[in-house]
Design a protein around this motif. Structure first.
Motif: not given
Length: 289
Positions: A124, A126, A133, A136, A138
């Protein structure tokens, strides 16, 4: 000559892509239409200022049922520790998104970690600020050393067999792993051609450290349990052939057959019936009596 590791691993994923997804990502498997799959030419991805260029390992196009359209799946094996691997996966994803976003509604990146170390691989990346946010990212991942080998031994999945020696097991379990691999391999012979069987064996040989005496013991055990399969296993066992195992294995086969014949006779079968069952001349059966 055995295939180099990276080439062999890539060939395994190309040949058994569906089996790989079935084994490690069953939910994704249910959403894919494998009848429409196309491997793309190796993509050369260049960074923003053109200072770095990297080739993707595997990139394929496949129909995704949920979107009624085509998506991209990027497979990236990683055999050594790289603290910035997750950043590299984001770079790959960004370049693919930039290039293919008009034709493909979804891009799925998958990292495959084959290192012998057991560790938590970062998947991940971020970027955040308070209450927001910014990013992000992943990717999906498979960490082979974290897989319990016993979960796979009843499977007829070719990828499970090829990678069994890369799963998590103790030193004391190594012999059991070797034996179960050979048993799985025998099951695969019923449905795979010799080329695919040889590929499974070649990849497995990259990870096993065969021991001559131990392998001869295992062959004898398997010959007693599966007498009709022993020679076929030996033919597709390049490491054993290189080490000149034929003579020792032949002796083991003789001992295994003698034991089987003795048990059949003790159960009341006639020499003629035993001869037909094990495909040996009646005269030889009578000598063993």
């Amino acid at each position: 000559m055995p295939l180099p590791h990276d080439e062999a691993f890539k060939k395994l994923l190309e040949t058994f892509f569906q089996e790989f997804i079935e084994l490690f990502f069953p939910e994704l498997d249910s959403m894919l239409d494998y009848s429409e799959t196309r491997f793309l030419m190796q993509e050369l991805l260049v960074d923003i200022v053109g200072e770095e260029a990297r080739e993707l390992d595997l990139l394929l196009e496949i129909r995704y049922k949920g979107l009624d359209g085509y998506i991209l799946i990027h497979l990236e094996p990683q055999s050594y520790r790289d603290s910035r691997f997750h950043e590299r996966m984001l770079t790959y994803f960004s370049r693919l998104f930039e290039r293919y976003r008009k034709e493909h509604k979804l891009i799925i990146p998958i990292g495959i970690f084959t290192s012998d170390e057991i560790r938590e691989e970062q998947d991940t990346l971020e970027m955040v600020i308070p209450e927001h946010h910014i990013l992000r990212f992943q990717f999906l991942k498979v960490e082979l050393r974290k897989q319990n080998w016993r979960r796979f031994i009843d499977s007829d999945n070719a990828v499970a067999a090829a990678l069994l020696a890369k799963m998590g097991y103790t030193t004391r379990e190594a012999r059991d792993v070797r034996r179960e691999f050979l048993r799985m391999f025998m099951k695969l012979r019923a449905r795979l051609d010799q080329g695919r069987l040889a590929l499974v064996m070649s990849v497995a040989d990259l990870y096993f450290q065969p021991d001559r005496a131990q392998d001869e013991e295992i062959i004898q055990e398997l010959m007693i349990q599966y007498p009709e399969e022993g020679e076929a296993i030996m033919e597709l066992m390049p490491a054993w052939k290189r080490w000149g195992y034929e003579e020792g294995i032949a002796e083991g086969i003789e001992k295994g057959q003698a034991e089987i014949i003795r048990k059949l006779l003790l159960h009341g079968l006639t020499p003629e019936e035993v001869s037909e069952a094990v495909e040996l001349p009646v005269e030889k059966i009578k000598k063993l009596m």
